[in-house]
Enzyme design. Structure first.
Site, PDB file in Angstrom:
ATOM      1  N   HIS A  66       1.027  -1.309  -0.122  1.00 54.49           N
ATOM      2  CA  HIS A  66      -0.154  -0.216   0.130  1.00 54.49           C
ATOM      3  C   HIS A  66       0.947   0.973  -0.114  1.00 54.49           C
ATOM      4  CE1 HIS A  66       1.110  -0.393   3.710  1.00 54.49           C
ATOM      5  NE2 HIS A  66       0.167   1.373   3.995  1.00 54.49           N
ATOM      6  N   LYS A 106       9.412  -3.122   3.599  1.00 55.85           N
ATOM      7  CA  LYS A 106      10.385  -3.164   4.414  1.00 55.85           C
ATOM      8  C   LYS A 106      10.486  -3.584   5.445  1.00 55.85           C
ATOM      9  CE  LYS A 106      13.863  -0.542   5.634  1.00 55.85           C
ATOM     10  NZ  LYS A 106      14.610  -1.539   5.564  1.00 55.85           N
ATOM     11  N   LYS A 152       9.494  -9.151   5.677  1.00 54.80           N
ATOM     12  CA  LYS A 152      10.041  -9.356   6.386  1.00 54.80           C
ATOM     13  C   LYS A 152      11.301 -10.694   5.662  1.00 54.80           C
ATOM     14  CE  LYS A 152      11.187  -9.797  11.074  1.00 54.80           C
ATOM     15  NZ  LYS A 152      11.643  -7.898  11.123  1.00 54.80           N
ATOM     16  N   SER A 211      15.417   3.400   9.910  1.00 59.14           N
ATOM     17  CA  SER A 211      16.173   2.951   8.767  1.00 59.14           C
ATOM     18  C   SER A 211      15.430   3.230   7.905  1.00 59.14           C
ATOM     19  CB  SER A 211      15.348   1.570   8.952  1.00 59.14           C
ATOM     20  OG  SER A 211      16.383   0.121   9.326  1.00 59.14           O
TER      21      SER A 211
HETATM   22  P1  NAD Z   1      19.948 -10.435  18.362  1.00 60.78           P
HETATM   23  O1  NAD Z   1      20.092 -11.894  18.056  1.00 60.78           O
HETATM   24  O2  NAD Z   1      21.620  -9.326  18.390  1.00 60.78           O
HETATM   25  O3  NAD Z   1      20.252 -10.996  19.971  1.00 60.78           O
HETATM   26  C1  NAD Z   1      18.931 -11.803  20.078  1.00 60.78           C
HETATM   27  C2  NAD Z   1      19.034 -12.204  21.485  1.00 60.78           C
HETATM   28  O4  NAD Z   1      18.556 -12.222  22.714  1.00 60.78           O
HETATM   29  C3  NAD Z   1      21.531 -12.807  21.331  1.00 60.78           C
HETATM   30  O5  NAD Z   1      22.080 -12.906  22.478  1.00 60.78           O
HETATM   31  C4  NAD Z   1      20.538 -14.231  21.598  1.00 60.78           C
HETATM   32  O6  NAD Z   1      21.357 -15.279  22.967  1.00 60.78           O
HETATM   33  C5  NAD Z   1      19.141 -14.421  23.074  1.00 60.78           C
HETATM   34  N1  NAD Z   1      18.397 -15.494  23.233  1.00 60.78           N
HETATM   35  C6  NAD Z   1      18.115 -16.067  22.223  1.00 60.78           C
HETATM   36  N2  NAD Z   1      17.270 -17.015  22.646  1.00 60.78           N
HETATM   37  C7  NAD Z   1      16.829 -16.412  24.250  1.00 60.78           C
HETATM   38  C8  NAD Z   1      16.521 -16.939  25.108  1.00 60.78           C
HETATM   39  N3  NAD Z   1      15.257 -17.917  24.902  1.00 60.78           N
HETATM   40  N4  NAD Z   1      16.632 -16.400  26.794  1.00 60.78           N
HETATM   41  C9  NAD Z   1      16.942 -15.125  26.868  1.00 60.78           C
HETATM   42  N5  NAD Z   1      17.926 -14.800  24.775  1.00 60.78           N
HETATM   43  C10 NAD Z   1      17.348 -15.250  24.410  1.00 60.78           C
HETATM   44  O7  NAD Z   1      18.455  -9.975  17.838  1.00 60.78           O
HETATM   45  P2  NAD Z   1      17.678  -8.720  18.080  1.00 60.78           P
HETATM   46  O8  NAD Z   1      17.806  -7.740  16.381  1.00 60.78           O
HETATM   47  O9  NAD Z   1      18.415  -7.932  18.993  1.00 60.78           O
HETATM   48  O10 NAD Z   1      16.346  -8.895  18.180  1.00 60.78           O
HETATM   49  C11 NAD Z   1      15.251  -9.399  19.132  1.00 60.78           C
HETATM   50  C12 NAD Z   1      13.858  -9.239  19.008  1.00 60.78           C
HETATM   51  O11 NAD Z   1      13.493  -7.705  18.865  1.00 60.78           O
HETATM   52  C13 NAD Z   1      13.401  -9.468  17.750  1.00 60.78           C
HETATM   53  O12 NAD Z   1      12.313  -9.601  18.058  1.00 60.78           O
HETATM   54  C14 NAD Z   1      13.756  -8.626  16.725  1.00 60.78           C
HETATM   55  O13 NAD Z   1      12.585  -9.868  15.614  1.00 60.78           O
HETATM   56  C15 NAD Z   1      13.371  -7.750  16.786  1.00 60.78           C
HETATM   57  N6  NAD Z   1      13.150  -6.395  16.692  1.00 60.78           N
HETATM   58  C16 NAD Z   1      14.743  -6.230  16.394  1.00 60.78           C
HETATM   59  C17 NAD Z   1      14.661  -5.472  15.743  1.00 60.78           C
HETATM   60  C18 NAD Z   1      16.667  -4.459  15.448  1.00 60.78           C
HETATM   61  O14 NAD Z   1      16.120  -3.166  14.816  1.00 60.78           O
HETATM   62  N7  NAD Z   1      17.039  -5.563  15.070  1.00 60.78           N
HETATM   63  C19 NAD Z   1      13.721  -4.460  15.385  1.00 60.78           C
HETATM   64  C20 NAD Z   1      12.206  -4.718  15.804  1.00 60.78           C
HETATM   65  C21 NAD Z   1      12.189  -5.594  16.458  1.00 60.78           C
END
Ligand code: NAD
Length: 472
Positions: A66, A71, A107, A363
């Site tokens: 839309h 993204k 995604k 972003s």
């Molecule tokens: P990341 O890979 O940098 O970090 C995730 C961390 O969680 C890792 O250190 C991992 O070891 C830890 N982890 C995994 N399973 C676990 C558990 N069961 N208990 C405790 N810790 C655990 O990823 P991220 O970019 O920080 O993303 C984390 C969440 O945030 C995801 O759901 C992602 O979709 C969401 N998110 C990320 C962004 C971004 O800009 N990176 C933006 C919006 C949403």
């Protein structure tokens, strides 16, 4: 509900339908908003370092066009599946709408545990994935713009940019094909910490609402609030850090290998360094070890921030959660069953849908920077500093008084890129939080903030579709 039968997209659909009842859009428009427009499933071979061949499963889902481009991040995780990528793509559509970022949702996911691959193997996988997206026209600055997510970061975004640029040598806007790049490759300052900072800005705004704090039995403001964070990755680390800097007490942290607790507060950087040095957050000096990574979720605290993966708080453990506010930094950390429990218990859930939108907001700033080919602040920084120096000089002359050196530096300072990015993000998160809260307050039959967020999103996407005139 067992993990096996759980559908993340199904839970997004459930939340969507619950919210749709509070809107006036006809069924056809609601269906168009809800469904994924395109699902691309790929398999490709990669030669491992030991010479064996492995077939890799990967996805890119475009939920909505839309607004274009669409993204959304790319996730590297062993649990990646089509249902999950579809759900995350849908959340991106709604997220962008709430924070007024003019993109559709998408995604991507590659079904690998990145810890089990060498950097060279990861590079080959990322570049091949990008080539597959290019072949099907699923990537480009005006088509679909990936970003980092769970298991990916600046390094992977650089590989994507390099592959895309190599195959589009004359495209002047090629840098806008992906965001979350290192600053040296066209990234924007402030992107790395953006999601965590956005989580902080959103929750701080909620904590500054006197009526909401009164209802929860909490004092106004972030200072002194007891906070628990699950996941010390990009989002979790920065969320914890910004709360700590604002005077909150980080009493619990959880990582893959377990949880730690200290009611007097944990120093986030020291825990981070301890994990880097020992490979685990456990055995951090002064803290108590809790064996499971979910144990921290059940600690007595004011704010709980799940920042790891989805579905970590469900019908089984939700009744044991004692936090007053849950800030969904991860995508989909709560199941609908957990939502029901928290509505009944009066626990405030601040939903992922806008709370973790800091990443996509910045972003968007990065993409704009790439299209304009100029660093934020380059044109106005010196002008603003000269003007402020002049105004300050005049004030000092007229009053006969001098300001302190510290004040002088603060007043004269012209904006750098990071100042403008932080300020744009703060404005965005404050507005989004208030818009969603107002929707909830104005319609008391809306059961929770998540439903209010969906209502705001559905109305914005519905309006965009209606204005496109595709429903004669
Ligand atoms: P990341 O890979 O940098 O970090 C995730 C961390 O969680 C890792 O250190 C991992 O070891 C830890 N982890 C995994 N399973 C676990 C558990 N069961 N208990 C405790 N810790 C655990 O990823 P991220 O970019 O920080 O993303 C984390 C969440 O945030 C995801 O759901 C992602 O979709 C969401 N998110 C990320 C962004 C971004 O800009 N990176 C933006 C919006 C949403």
């Amino acid at each position: 509900m067992s993990q096996k039968n759980y559908s993340f997209f199904g839970s997004v659909e459930k939340s969507f339908e619950r919210a749709a009842k509070f809107t006036t859009w006809e069924r056809g428009i609601l269906e168009q908003i809800k469904e994924c427009n395109g699902v691309f499933q790929i398999r490709f071979p990669v030669k491992r370092d030991d010479g064996s061949i492995e077939v890799i499963e990967a996805y890119r889902v475009q939920h909505s066009q839309h607004k274009t481009p669409c993204k959304g991040g790319i996730r590297f995780a062993a649990e990646v599946n089509q249902d999950e990528v579809m759900a995350l793509a849908a959340l991106m559509t709604f997220k962008c709408a709430i924070v007024n970022v003019p993109f559709g949702g998408a995604k991507g996911g590659i079904k690998i545990n990145p810890r089990k691959y060498s950097a060279y193997e990861l590079e080959k996988i990322t570049r091949r994935y990008t080539a597959e997206l290019i072949k099907k026209n699923f990537i480009g600055p005006g088509i679909d713009v990936p970003a980092p997510d769970y298991g990916t970061g600046e390094r992977e975004m650089s590989w994507i940019l390099d592959t895309y640029s190599a195959m589009h040598p004359s495209e002047i806007d090629a840098a806008g094909c992906v965001t979350g790049k290192p600053v040296t490759q066209g990234g924007v300052r402030g992107r790395r910490e953006a999601t965590g900072l956005g989580v902080f800005f959103g929750l701080r705004e909620v904590c500054n609402m006197p009526d909401v704090m009164k209802r929860l039995g909490l004092t106004v403001g972030v200072e002194g609030k007891k906070v628990v964070v699950q996941g010390l990755g990009n989002v979790g680390y920065h969320s914890a850090k910004f709360f700590e800097d604002a005077g909150a007490i980080i009493i619990g942290l959880a990582e893959y290998e377990g949880s730690i607790h200290n009611p007097n507060g944990l120093n986030v950087d020291e825990v981070f360094q301890h994990r880097k040095a020992t490979g685990s957050i456990l055995n951090f000096p002064g803290a108590t070890n809790l064996p499971k990574n979910t144990d921290a979720l059940e600690l007595e605290c004011d704010i709980l921030i799940p920042a790891a993966l989805e579905n970590v708080i469900n019908g089984e453990n939700a009744p044991r959660v004692k936090a007053k506010i849950i800030g969904e930094a991860a995508n989909g950390p709560l199941t609908p069953e957990a939502d029901e429990v928290f509505i009944k218990k009066g626990i405030l859930v601040v939903p992922d849908m806008f709370l973790n939108a800091g990443g996509v907001t910045v972003s968007y700033f990065e993409w704009l920077k790439n299209l304009s080919h100029v660093r934020y602040g380059r044109l106005e920084k010196r002008f603003t500093e000269n003007l402020n120096t002049h105004i300050l000089g005049q004030m000092e002359e007229l009053t006969g008084k001098k300001v302190s050196t510290e004040e002088r530096e603060f007043i004269m300072h012209g904006p750098d890129e990071v100042d403008l990015v932080y300020s744009g993000l703060e404005e965005t998160m404050i507005n989004a939080t208030n818009e969603v809260m107002d929707e909830w307050k104005n319609n008391p039959s809306i059961p929770d903030m998540r439903t209010a967020a969906y209502v705001v999103a559905i109305n914005k996407v519905g309006t965009a579709y209606a204005e496109l005139g595709i429903f004669p």
